[in-house]
Design a protein around this motif. Structure first.
Motif, PDB file in Angstrom:
ATOM      1  N   ASP A  41      42.923  32.609  48.105  1.00  0.00           N
ATOM      2  CA  ASP A  41      43.499  33.577  46.598  1.00  0.00           C
ATOM      3  C   ASP A  41      44.541  34.458  46.976  1.00  0.00           C
ATOM      4  N   GLN A  93      46.113  33.081  39.954  1.00  0.00           N
ATOM      5  CA  GLN A  93      46.903  34.261  38.748  1.00  0.00           C
ATOM      6  C   GLN A  93      48.384  33.298  37.788  1.00  0.00           C
ATOM      7  N   SER A  94      48.524  33.488  37.260  1.00  0.00           N
ATOM      8  CA  SER A  94      49.805  33.175  36.914  1.00  0.00           C
ATOM      9  C   SER A  94      51.223  32.862  37.735  1.00  0.00           C
ATOM     10  N   CYS A 116      39.349  32.621  38.429  1.00  0.00           N
ATOM     11  CA  CYS A 116      39.769  33.915  38.335  1.00  0.00           C
ATOM     12  C   CYS A 116      39.140  34.868  39.115  1.00  0.00           C
ATOM     13  N   GLN A 118      40.425  37.252  40.271  1.00  0.00           N
ATOM     14  CA  GLN A 118      41.916  38.707  39.694  1.00  0.00           C
ATOM     15  C   GLN A 118      42.872  38.779  39.279  1.00  0.00           C
ATOM     16  N   VAL A 119      43.560  39.787  38.836  1.00  0.00           N
ATOM     17  CA  VAL A 119      44.531  39.426  38.213  1.00  0.00           C
ATOM     18  C   VAL A 119      45.591  40.385  37.832  1.00  0.00           C
ATOM     19  N   GLU A 120      47.090  40.567  37.886  1.00  0.00           N
ATOM     20  CA  GLU A 120      47.734  41.092  38.626  1.00  0.00           C
ATOM     21  C   GLU A 120      47.562  41.748  39.943  1.00  0.00           C
ATOM     22  N   ASN A 121      46.901  40.684  40.721  1.00  0.00           N
ATOM     23  CA  ASN A 121      46.635  41.102  42.024  1.00  0.00           C
ATOM     24  C   ASN A 121      45.274  41.699  41.757  1.00  0.00           C
ATOM     25  N   TYR A 142      41.634  39.204  30.948  1.00  0.00           N
ATOM     26  CA  TYR A 142      41.165  38.094  31.792  1.00  0.00           C
ATOM     27  C   TYR A 142      40.748  36.477  31.283  1.00  0.00           C
ATOM     28  N   GLU A 145      44.184  35.013  31.061  1.00  0.00           N
ATOM     29  CA  GLU A 145      44.598  34.635  32.086  1.00  0.00           C
ATOM     30  C   GLU A 145      44.583  33.725  32.463  1.00  0.00           C
ATOM     31  N   VAL A 149      46.950  30.591  32.566  1.00  0.00           N
ATOM     32  CA  VAL A 149      47.439  29.427  33.896  1.00  0.00           C
ATOM     33  C   VAL A 149      46.903  27.761  33.391  1.00  0.00           C
TER      34      VAL A 149
END
Length: 273
Positions: A41, A93-94, A116, A118-121, A142, A145, A149
């Motif tokens: 991750d 993540q992106s 996925c 986490q999003v935006e850490n 969610y 994202e 990706v």
């Protein structure tokens, strides 16, 4: 065929289960093929510069070199008893796509779960991601994202636990109709790219009222022409291994599917249910 295609060992930061012990247990259970899928991750976990056995919550991703070396040792030692595959679970993540692309290019994976986590850490399990957002906002973000990706990153085999956000939704069940359009775009992209989805049997352990992904998502996937499906326990300890795999096969038959998949060198292999 009895398989488990989502398995973590002590090469993942949230498990202390030694790989050789996993294999011994799998053989005892009658599992014929097992795929290790250790956690990576980028963004929230630092690269694992060293491997420390039996250390949990290090905040580090899988140490690739040690993982691969132990996998090759165990694979040779137990080659007559079980088929083992070299997999990985990428929590993409992106903004971390390029790091995962470099990882994929460096190692000969048989199988890659794209998840996925986490999003935006911001992690889901701590509620950091959900805090300050409405249920609609975090559910929508969610799935957005994931779609962002997979429109860019293509070196994966299946999407892991597609609706996993429901594990950590303290508001309760969120109506499928509200995310159906986004999920449809995700599944269309998956199918067009020749990829698949997994059914993750940890839904039973978490006490969820539906499969993961839900039966609604599985029906939609079939309607759209989706065929590639793997089944995995998301095992982190002994009692998880192989859990409810055969029950999920029965669910797939009920939903109208006639096959499930294993992988070899990133190529899907079909097995009749």
């Amino acid at each position: 065929m009895y398989i488990d295609y989502h398995v973590h060992t002590d090469f993942s930061d949230d498990s202390t289960y030694p790989m050789e012990d996993v294999v011994k247990k799998a053989i005892a259970l009658g599992i014929q093929e097992l795929c290790f899928t250790e956690h990576v991750d980028h963004g929230v976990k630092s690269p694992a510069l060293t491997y420390q056995k039996n250390k949990m919550d290090t905040g580090s991703s899988c140490h690739y070199e040690s993982y691969q070396a132990e996998y090759l040792r165990i694979k040779e030692k137990y080659s007559r008893d079980i088929s083992l595959k070299f997999g990985i679970e990428f929590g993409i993540q992106s903004h971390t796509i390029s790091e995962f692309q470099q990882d994929f290019n460096q190692y000969p994976f048989d199988f890659v779960i794209l998840s996925c986590h986490q999003v935006e850490n911001q992690e889901f399990w701590t509620q950091e991601f959900q805090n300050g957002r409405t249920q609609e906002e975090f559910q929508t973000r969610y799935y957005e994202e994931i779609l962002n990706v997979i429109r860019i990153y293509k070196d994966y085999s299946v999407l892991g636990h597609l609706d996993m956000i429901k594990r950590y939704d303290e508001y309760g069940n969120y109506p499928f109709d509200k995310t159906k359009d986004l999920v449809t775009e995700i599944l269309k992209t998956v199918i067009e790219d020749g990829k698949g989805i997994e059914i993750n049997t940890s839904s039973f352990r978490y006490g969820l009222t539906d499969l993961m992904p839900s039966r609604d998502i599985l029906r939609l996937y079939k309607e759209l022409g989706g065929k590639i499906i793997t089944i995995g326990s998301d095992s982190h300890q002994e009692e998880h291994l192989g859990y409810q795999i055969e029950e999920v096969k029965n669910e797939l038959r009920t939903l109208g599917f006639d096959s499930f998949n294993t992988f070899d060198k990133m190529k899907p292999v079909f097995h009749k249910l």
